[in-house]
Design a protein around this motif. Structure first.
Motif, PDB file in Angstrom:
ATOM      1  N   ASP A 149       0.991  -1.187  -0.074  1.00  0.00           N
ATOM      2  CA  ASP A 149       0.041  -0.177  -0.247  1.00  0.00           C
ATOM      3  C   ASP A 149       1.096   0.976  -0.116  1.00  0.00           C
ATOM      4  N   ALA A 150       1.928   1.390   0.438  1.00  0.00           N
ATOM      5  CA  ALA A 150       2.610   2.468   0.704  1.00  0.00           C
ATOM      6  C   ALA A 150       3.318   2.811  -0.300  1.00  0.00           C
ATOM      7  N   ASP A 151       4.015   1.849  -1.168  1.00  0.00           N
ATOM      8  CA  ASP A 151       4.363   2.215  -2.526  1.00  0.00           C
ATOM      9  C   ASP A 151       3.221   2.509  -3.686  1.00  0.00           C
ATOM     10  N   TYR A 152       2.578   1.366  -3.204  1.00  0.00           N
ATOM     11  CA  TYR A 152       0.966   2.246  -4.204  1.00  0.00           C
ATOM     12  C   TYR A 152       0.705   3.990  -4.706  1.00  0.00           C
ATOM     13  N   ASN A 153       0.653   4.092  -3.403  1.00  0.00           N
ATOM     14  CA  ASN A 153       1.148   5.545  -2.780  1.00  0.00           C
ATOM     15  C   ASN A 153       1.731   6.101  -3.527  1.00  0.00           C
ATOM     16  N   LEU A 154       2.744   6.239  -3.056  1.00  0.00           N
ATOM     17  CA  LEU A 154       3.652   7.074  -3.642  1.00  0.00           C
ATOM     18  C   LEU A 154       3.820   6.815  -5.473  1.00  0.00           C
ATOM     19  N   LEU A 155       4.573   4.973  -5.438  1.00  0.00           N
ATOM     20  CA  LEU A 155       4.101   5.146  -7.262  1.00  0.00           C
ATOM     21  C   LEU A 155       2.991   6.217  -7.706  1.00  0.00           C
ATOM     22  N   SER A 156       1.753   6.332  -7.278  1.00  0.00           N
ATOM     23  CA  SER A 156       0.392   7.079  -7.913  1.00  0.00           C
ATOM     24  C   SER A 156       1.086   8.205  -7.717  1.00  0.00           C
ATOM     25  N   GLU A 157       1.601   8.720  -6.675  1.00  0.00           N
ATOM     26  CA  GLU A 157       1.955  10.177  -6.609  1.00  0.00           C
ATOM     27  C   GLU A 157       2.702  10.707  -7.913  1.00  0.00           C
ATOM     28  N   LYS A 158       3.898   9.631  -8.117  1.00  0.00           N
ATOM     29  CA  LYS A 158       4.640   9.879  -8.349  1.00  0.00           C
ATOM     30  C   LYS A 158       4.681   9.630 -10.002  1.00  0.00           C
ATOM     31  N   THR A 159       3.777   9.167 -10.804  1.00  0.00           N
ATOM     32  CA  THR A 159       2.446   8.765 -12.086  1.00  0.00           C
ATOM     33  C   THR A 159       2.753  10.284 -11.920  1.00  0.00           C
ATOM     34  N   ALA A 160       1.602  10.835 -11.253  1.00  0.00           N
ATOM     35  CA  ALA A 160       0.653  12.026 -11.834  1.00  0.00           C
ATOM     36  C   ALA A 160       1.962  12.878 -11.579  1.00  0.00           C
ATOM     37  N   SER A 161       2.178  13.327 -10.718  1.00  0.00           N
ATOM     38  CA  SER A 161       3.467  14.532 -10.921  1.00  0.00           C
ATOM     39  C   SER A 161       4.107  14.359 -12.478  1.00  0.00           C
ATOM     40  N   ALA A 162       4.045  13.915 -13.360  1.00  0.00           N
ATOM     41  CA  ALA A 162       4.618  13.423 -14.425  1.00  0.00           C
ATOM     42  C   ALA A 162       3.766  13.355 -15.839  1.00  0.00           C
ATOM     43  N   VAL A 163       2.297  13.092 -15.236  1.00  0.00           N
ATOM     44  CA  VAL A 163       0.982  13.923 -16.258  1.00  0.00           C
ATOM     45  C   VAL A 163       0.567  15.343 -16.556  1.00  0.00           C
ATOM     46  N   SER A 164      -0.059  16.108 -17.146  1.00  0.00           N
ATOM     47  CA  SER A 164      -0.738  17.090 -17.202  1.00  0.00           C
ATOM     48  C   SER A 164      -2.423  17.104 -17.919  1.00  0.00           C
ATOM     49  N   ILE A 165      -3.487  17.225 -17.131  1.00  0.00           N
ATOM     50  CA  ILE A 165      -4.672  17.692 -18.338  1.00  0.00           C
ATOM     51  C   ILE A 165      -4.038  18.462 -19.336  1.00  0.00           C
ATOM     52  N   TYR A 166      -4.771  17.970 -20.279  1.00  0.00           N
ATOM     53  CA  TYR A 166      -4.738  18.805 -21.287  1.00  0.00           C
ATOM     54  C   TYR A 166      -5.833  20.638 -21.032  1.00  0.00           C
ATOM     55  N   CYS A 167      -4.570  22.007 -21.519  1.00  0.00           N
ATOM     56  CA  CYS A 167      -5.084  23.036 -20.599  1.00  0.00           C
ATOM     57  C   CYS A 167      -6.304  23.850 -21.044  1.00  0.00           C
ATOM     58  N   GLN A 168      -6.972  22.634 -22.413  1.00  0.00           N
ATOM     59  CA  GLN A 168      -8.488  22.948 -22.537  1.00  0.00           C
ATOM     60  C   GLN A 168      -9.169  22.519 -21.891  1.00  0.00           C
ATOM     61  N   TRP A 169      -8.643  22.043 -20.966  1.00  0.00           N
ATOM     62  CA  TRP A 169      -9.704  20.729 -20.058  1.00  0.00           C
ATOM     63  C   TRP A 169     -10.016  22.062 -18.978  1.00  0.00           C
ATOM     64  N   THR A 170      -8.884  22.470 -17.999  1.00  0.00           N
ATOM     65  CA  THR A 170      -8.593  23.233 -17.518  1.00  0.00           C
ATOM     66  C   THR A 170      -9.199  24.367 -17.437  1.00  0.00           C
ATOM     67  N   ASP A 171      -9.339  25.231 -18.414  1.00  0.00           N
ATOM     68  CA  ASP A 171      -9.961  26.688 -18.963  1.00  0.00           C
ATOM     69  C   ASP A 171     -11.356  26.167 -19.023  1.00  0.00           C
ATOM     70  N   PHE A 172     -11.715  24.907 -19.632  1.00  0.00           N
ATOM     71  CA  PHE A 172     -13.085  24.687 -19.800  1.00  0.00           C
ATOM     72  C   PHE A 172     -13.710  24.309 -18.493  1.00  0.00           C
ATOM     73  N   LEU A 173     -13.157  23.534 -17.967  1.00  0.00           N
ATOM     74  CA  LEU A 173     -13.707  22.996 -16.597  1.00  0.00           C
ATOM     75  C   LEU A 173     -13.496  24.195 -14.972  1.00  0.00           C
ATOM     76  N   GLY A 174     -12.787  25.400 -15.113  1.00  0.00           N
ATOM     77  CA  GLY A 174     -12.567  26.281 -14.883  1.00  0.00           C
ATOM     78  C   GLY A 174     -13.854  27.928 -14.708  1.00  0.00           C
ATOM     79  N   ARG A 175     -14.524  27.457 -16.223  1.00  0.00           N
ATOM     80  CA  ARG A 175     -15.309  28.604 -16.335  1.00  0.00           C
ATOM     81  C   ARG A 175     -16.313  27.437 -16.470  1.00  0.00           C
ATOM     82  N   LEU A 176     -16.475  26.739 -15.906  1.00  0.00           N
ATOM     83  CA  LEU A 176     -18.783  25.598 -15.402  1.00  0.00           C
ATOM     84  C   LEU A 176     -19.110  26.901 -14.246  1.00  0.00           C
ATOM     85  N   PRO A 177     -20.796  27.359 -15.524  1.00  0.00           N
ATOM     86  CA  PRO A 177     -21.851  27.278 -14.197  1.00  0.00           C
ATOM     87  C   PRO A 177     -21.853  26.368 -13.034  1.00  0.00           C
ATOM     88  N   GLU A 178     -22.467  27.543 -12.441  1.00  0.00           N
ATOM     89  CA  GLU A 178     -22.567  26.368 -11.215  1.00  0.00           C
ATOM     90  C   GLU A 178     -24.051  25.452 -11.393  1.00  0.00           C
TER      91      GLU A 178
END
Lengths: 384, 286
Positions: A275-304
């Motif tokens: 479990d401890a390694d699973y969490n560490l490796l998940s974080e390691k993998t996440a830090s090397a990936v990024s969400i497409y900026c079109q998505w972060t822009d779109f998702l930041g402008r959604l109405p309530e």
């Protein structure tokens, strides 16, 4: 999500247990496959500083204590464990070898859920034992076919009794093929059916906690929000480069992406990392990936009144970390860059897993939960 | 989820995911392909190579979706059946003929009720259809589909909605029906039905929606009668034979959780009265 299950494969030395174990282990990287003798050897070394050959030299009480400790090692795994074992040994003090010493403990009786007896034909056992002796892989007592037959008969009778006493399902199989089929029918399929039911219920509960909205955006993770297959990236950290892609190996077994395929991958996660390694490796993998900026822009402008939900069959911890790293509030009900997360991939850590039926369930449960809501789904594959 | 959602967006990146090809071919051929869109997402501002788009599926972009949210918060529009269904157009023609009045016209309206209920069942199977056991002609039992009853409440707006509601009731034979009369003071039966907690789908039925004043009045009143704990779950379905264009444009925006289904949308601004009023035509009260 699944009941931890221990399956024993018993027979006399030379019946082909090790070969069966090695084949099954190769085909099923998600199962924990153990040679009972190796577990005993580990305990022997720990407790007495001796090797397996010297096991017979220690006294009976010490032997029992070693066996009990070995059983403890076998327990505690949240998935499926397959162990080879011995029920009895020929009594070598008797020159004609007509009696057998039983070594099946009450600890064994409490641990096993299933025991399969590899009832290989005694002439085959005889040949395989001679072959082993010649290649001197293992020292084997020179026993006749008749004695081998008696030994196996004794084991089957004893094991049947012990299993009846302890509520263990006992089956005899003639060979590896029969063992494989019995394992599938008696162990795996009921496990899958029970997991499916439990997963569906847990997913339903998770969906009920989602906030109310006029419009839901159901977003797939891998290859939709980001360019990568984060599950593959995770396993690249776990397995050596150029080794078999274990996740792919599991999916290739099935024509479609079935629940069973996803369950086996969920068992693989449990099998290959603590479990401890699973969490560490998940974080390691996440830090090397990024969400497409079109998505972060779109998702930041959604109405309530529009609520986004990430619905992923992939690694939950990777997505949780990735979303937080990119400024999202995971499971927030309101606010900019809110995002609910429906994901599960690990039998030990998560109450549900998501296959394509599960994703369909998200749609139908939302429709039931929120009258008149509109649902928009975004994904990169036909299994979304 | 792409297929069962109201809209499915197939996300393409610049690597043109090969596993999508069979799905896309099936999607283009399927009857629900009008619900599918293709969307390109990347990190670069340059537009995707046009050769990567697939024929037969409308192209969408995230920016346009945001504009849609601004203009029409809940995204759904009135479903105008005549636009996509020849059967709807034939039925709609029958409702407009001057030689059909009284019981003959009521029968047509009853047909409209059946037709719109069938469309409703197709749109909301999760909410309106359930499995039940039936006796088979071969002497066994089988599990089949039937419409829900306890969770459905039909509310015809008197009097224009009454003949249509008979058709709806035929499709939901075990549902409750409450006849809404603007002059009626006593709504205790309605209140009892809604507070019991079993009703999740209310089907409001009227033959004509002009500016929508009557329907708005009913919707507002009914939404207020639903206990707050059940409000999220409850869905209002509005069925009508004809809806004026302006009402069709604004009602879904004003009532984001209600769903509107009409046999046809009319751009005819003429409001019926006397011999052209639908209620008078149905019941001979000119």
């Amino acid at each position: 999500m699944i009941r931890p299950t221990v399956v024993g494969v018993y027979s006399v030395s030379g019946a082909g247990k090790s070969h069966a174990l090695s084949e099954l282990s190769r085909l099923h990287p998600e199962w924990r496959c153990l040679e009972g003798s190796e577990v005993i050897e580990e305990v022997l070394l720990d407790q007495h500083g001796r090797s397996f050959d010297q096991f017979r030299l220690i006294d009976e009480e010490a032997k029992d204590s070693v066996r009990t400790a070995a059983i403890q090692k076998i327990k505690g795994f949240r998935g499926l464990t397959l162990v080879t074992g011995h029920c009895s040994f020929p009594d070598v003090s008797d020159a004609d070898v007509t009696s057998f010493k039983d070594v099946f403990t009450s600890g064994d009786g409490e641990t096993y859920d299933f025991i399969f007896y590899l009832d290989t034909a005694s002439d085959v056992v005889f040949q395989q034992r001679n072959g082993d002796s010649i290649s001197s892989k293992r020292a084997r007592l020179n026993l006749s076919e008749d004695v081998l037959e008696q030994w196996m008969q004794h084991e089957k009778t004893t094991l049947k009794q012990q299993c009846d006493q302890h509520g263990i399902r006992f089956e005899t199989v003639k060979n590896l093929e029969q063992l494989t089929n019995s394992l599938d029918e008696l162990v795996i399929q009921p496990l899958v059916d029970a997991a499916k039911k439990q997963s569906k219920e847990a997913l339903r509960e998770a969906i009920q906690t989602l906030p109310s909205a006029d419009v839901y955006l159901l977003l797939d993770g891998d290859r939709t929000l980001c360019a990568d297959d984060t599950g593959k990236l995770f396993f690249d950290h776990v397995f050596e480069a150029n080794s078999v892609d274990r996740q792919k190996q599991i999916f290739q077994r099935y024509k479609d992406y079935t629940f069973q395929a996803f369950l086996e991958v969920a068992m693989l996660y449990e099998r290959v990392v603590e479990d401890a390694d699973y969490n560490l490796l998940s974080e390691k993998t996440a830090s090397a990936v990024s969400i497409y900026c079109q998505w972060t822009d779109f998702l930041g402008r959604l109405p309530e009144n529009v609520h986004p939900i990430l619905v992923s069959s992939g690694n939950r911890e990777i997505w949780e970390t990735l979303l937080k790293l990119q400024g999202f509030s995971v499971d927030a009900e309101t606010g900019i860059r809110r995002m609910s997360l429906l994901a599960g991939n690990h039998i030990g850590l998560h109450p549900y897993i998501l296959d394509s039926q599960g994703k369909g369930l998200v749609v139908s449960e939302l429709r039931r939960k929120v009258g008149g809501c509109m649902i928009l789904a975004f994904g990169d594959s036909g299994t979304c | 989820m792409l297929e069962s959602a109201d809209r499915g967006y197939i996300v393409l990146d610049d690597r043109c995911n090969r596993s999508m090809k069979p799905f896309l071919r099936a999607a283009v051929a399927s009857s629900s392909n009008h619900r599918l869109h293709q969307l390109c997402v990347s990190d670069t501002p340059e537009p995707i190579d046009s050769g990567a788009w697939h024929d037969g599926i409308q192209v969408a972009c995230l920016e346009n979706l945001l504009h849609e949210f601004e203009n029409n918060g809940a995204l759904h529009t009135v479903e105008d059946c005549s636009r996509t269904s020849a059967a709807a157009a034939v039925l709609a023609t029958q409702t407009r003929r001057s030689d059909l009045t009284g019981p003959a016209l009521q029968a047509i309206h009853c047909d409209v009720g059946r037709f719109l209920s069938d469309r409703l069942l197709d749109a909301f199977p999760v909410r309106l259809v359930q499995q039940s056991d039936f006796s088979h002609v071969q002497g066994t039992t089988f599990a089949g589909e039937t419409t829900r009853g306890a969770s459905v409440l039909i509310v015809p707006l008197m009097r224009g909605g009454e003949p249509m509601s008979r058709g709806v009731h035929e499709r939901f034979p075990t549902a409750s029906m409450f006849h809404w009369d603007d002059d009626q003071g006593d709504l205790s039966v309605l209140e009892r039905l809604l507070t019991a907690g079993t009703v999740t789908d209310v089907i409001l039925v009227d033959s004509v929606i002009n500016e929508g004043r009557s329907m708005r009045r009913v919707l507002n009143r009914m939404q207020g009668l639903v206990p707050s704990a059940l409000r999220e779950r409850t869905c209002f379905h509005v069925l009508t034979a004809v809806m004026q264009q302006q009402a069709a444009a604004s009602l879904p925006f004003e009532y984001p959780r209600a769903r509107f289904l009409t046999l046809r949308v009319s751009d005819n601004k003429y409001k019926g009265k006397g011999g052209t009023d639908t209620g008078n035509r149905l019941f001979g009260t000119c």
